[in-house]
Enzyme design. Sequence first.
Site, short mmCIF file in Angstrom:
data_model
loop_
_atom_site.label_atom_id
_atom_site.label_comp_id
_atom_site.label_asym_id
_atom_site.label_seq_id
_atom_site.Cartn_x
_atom_site.Cartn_y
_atom_site.Cartn_z
N LYS A 1 -28.68 20.03 -50.14
CA LYS A 1 -27.60 19.46 -50.95
C LYS A 1 -27.84 17.99 -51.30
O LYS A 1 -27.29 17.49 -52.27
CB LYS A 1 -26.25 19.62 -50.25
CG LYS A 1 -25.77 21.06 -50.25
CD LYS A 1 -24.31 21.18 -49.92
CE LYS A 1 -23.86 22.62 -50.03
NZ LYS A 1 -22.51 22.86 -49.58
N LYS B 1 -29.99 32.17 -52.77
CA LYS B 1 -28.77 32.88 -52.36
C LYS B 1 -27.69 32.72 -53.43
O LYS B 1 -27.68 31.74 -54.17
CB LYS B 1 -28.28 32.39 -50.99
CG LYS B 1 -27.74 30.99 -51.00
CD LYS B 1 -27.00 30.65 -49.72
CE LYS B 1 -26.36 29.28 -49.97
NZ LYS B 1 -25.52 28.75 -48.98
N LYS C 1 -21.56 29.38 -54.81
CA LYS C 1 -20.41 28.89 -55.58
C LYS C 1 -20.80 27.73 -56.46
O LYS C 1 -20.22 27.51 -57.50
CB LYS C 1 -19.34 28.35 -54.62
CG LYS C 1 -18.56 29.37 -53.89
CD LYS C 1 -17.45 28.64 -53.10
CE LYS C 1 -17.50 29.01 -51.66
NZ LYS C 1 -17.28 27.97 -50.71
P1 TYM Z 1 -18.85 28.42 -47.59
O1 TYM Z 1 -17.53 28.03 -48.15
O2 TYM Z 1 -20.07 27.97 -48.30
O3 TYM Z 1 -18.95 30.00 -47.50
C1 TYM Z 1 -17.93 30.78 -46.90
C2 TYM Z 1 -18.56 31.92 -46.12
O4 TYM Z 1 -19.35 32.73 -47.00
C3 TYM Z 1 -20.67 32.88 -46.47
N1 TYM Z 1 -21.61 32.95 -47.60
C4 TYM Z 1 -22.43 33.96 -47.83
N2 TYM Z 1 -22.63 35.13 -47.19
C5 TYM Z 1 -23.55 35.99 -47.70
N3 TYM Z 1 -24.25 35.74 -48.83
C6 TYM Z 1 -24.09 34.59 -49.51
N4 TYM Z 1 -24.79 34.36 -50.61
C7 TYM Z 1 -23.14 33.63 -49.02
N5 TYM Z 1 -22.73 32.41 -49.44
C8 TYM Z 1 -21.79 32.00 -48.55
C9 TYM Z 1 -20.89 31.64 -45.62
O5 TYM Z 1 -21.89 31.86 -44.65
C10 TYM Z 1 -19.52 31.42 -45.02
O6 TYM Z 1 -19.35 32.22 -43.87
N6 TYM Z 1 -19.50 25.30 -43.75
C11 TYM Z 1 -18.84 26.52 -44.17
C12 TYM Z 1 -17.33 26.47 -44.06
C13 TYM Z 1 -16.81 26.09 -42.70
C14 TYM Z 1 -16.79 26.95 -41.56
C15 TYM Z 1 -16.17 26.17 -40.54
C16 TYM Z 1 -17.20 28.27 -41.33
C17 TYM Z 1 -16.27 24.91 -42.34
N7 TYM Z 1 -15.87 24.95 -41.05
C18 TYM Z 1 -15.99 26.71 -39.27
C19 TYM Z 1 -17.02 28.80 -40.04
C20 TYM Z 1 -16.42 28.02 -39.03
C21 TYM Z 1 -19.17 26.77 -45.62
O7 TYM Z 1 -19.51 25.87 -46.36
O8 TYM Z 1 -18.93 28.04 -46.05
#
Ligand code: TYM
Length: 327
Positions: free
Chosen positions: A111, A192, A195
């Site tokens: 990022k 991957k 968003k």
């Molecule tokens: P975020 O918002 O990017 O994504 C949310 C969840 O979706 C999963 N994910 C995917 N799974 C499969 N294929 C993909 N292409 C894909 N893209 C995203 C992510 O693994 C995630 O589970 N840092 C985290 C948010 C967060 C969090 C936490 C998660 C903040 N605090 C505490 C768990 C526990 C994030 O940016 O997810």
Amino acid sequence: MNRVFSGVQPTGDIHIGNYLGAIRNFVKLQDEADCFFCVVDLHAVTVPQDPKILRQKTLEVATLYFAVGIDPQKSTVFVQSAVPAHAELAWMLQCITYFGELGRMTQFKDKSGGKENVSVGLFTYPTLMAADILLYQTDVVPVGQDQKQHLELSRDLAQRFNQRYGETFRVPEPFIGEIGAKVMALDDPAKKMSKSAGNPNNRIDLLDDARTVQKKIARAVTDSGSEVRYAPEDKPGIANLMSIYSSLSGETMVQIEERYQGKGYGNFKGDLTELLNAELGGIQSRYQELQESGKVLQFLEEGAARALAVAERTLNVVKERMGFKYF
Ligand code: TYM
């Protein structure tokens, strides 16, 4: 009863990668564990956000949580910024996190790469994530594959704190599903689904209408062959579409291969579109109902009150252990 915590950032549009990799598992877990699901808006501002859009996206993610089947009676759903303990614990954990540890985070490298003004928040982001998890004495964290490294840091920080200050935090385990944990981009199966990708053809969003889904699947990159065969190395585009198909239908790769033997990609893509639209159609009609009911804010307020009580309990122990408790 196990405690579960997970979060989703309210940035961009929620796509089937988020759904199949994480959110769908939240729904399954709520019947067997004490679940906390958070919309992590403090994480979102590690990169610039328009406040109005951030608020709108935060409510959108919360509404989607309920629309996919998270039940506010069974699970605690809340917005991160409504519980100040997250930011407070994050600071304390930052003081036991090493610079080198955060520098090794691949998501930070991806990022920040090539950018001039990278915020300190983007660098310390994984420590805030650890605070989210540890505040709730979490046993299990359902996430996609891309969060594995952040989870390892959360575990290391829990263990380090416990060693220095005495047993305080439970050490969390990741829960990463076998299928759907890494959904790849439709326009480039080497990356991957994301968003933040500029091209909307990268992904299928949970709020995409049936026609958009059909167009995006029709355009999804495959290869010059015609055989529906699961071979991630040779046929990454088809392998990714097969994983999505399998996640939605419950069929194995072998069953899918048999079903489409001699039938070509057109047939397969048509059925995949139908599967997606059936799943998304249900989510979207519940989304609509929830928006019209005006109940989402009330659910979030109740969720925040429950989360606050649990988070404060842990934070008080942390303060005592660190020498911050006077009254
Ligand atoms: P975020 O918002 O990017 O994504 C949310 C969840 O979706 C999963 N994910 C995917 N799974 C499969 N294929 C993909 N292409 C894909 N893209 C995203 C992510 O693994 C995630 O589970 N840092 C985290 C948010 C967060 C969090 C936490 C998660 C903040 N605090 C505490 C768990 C526990 C994030 O940016 O997810």
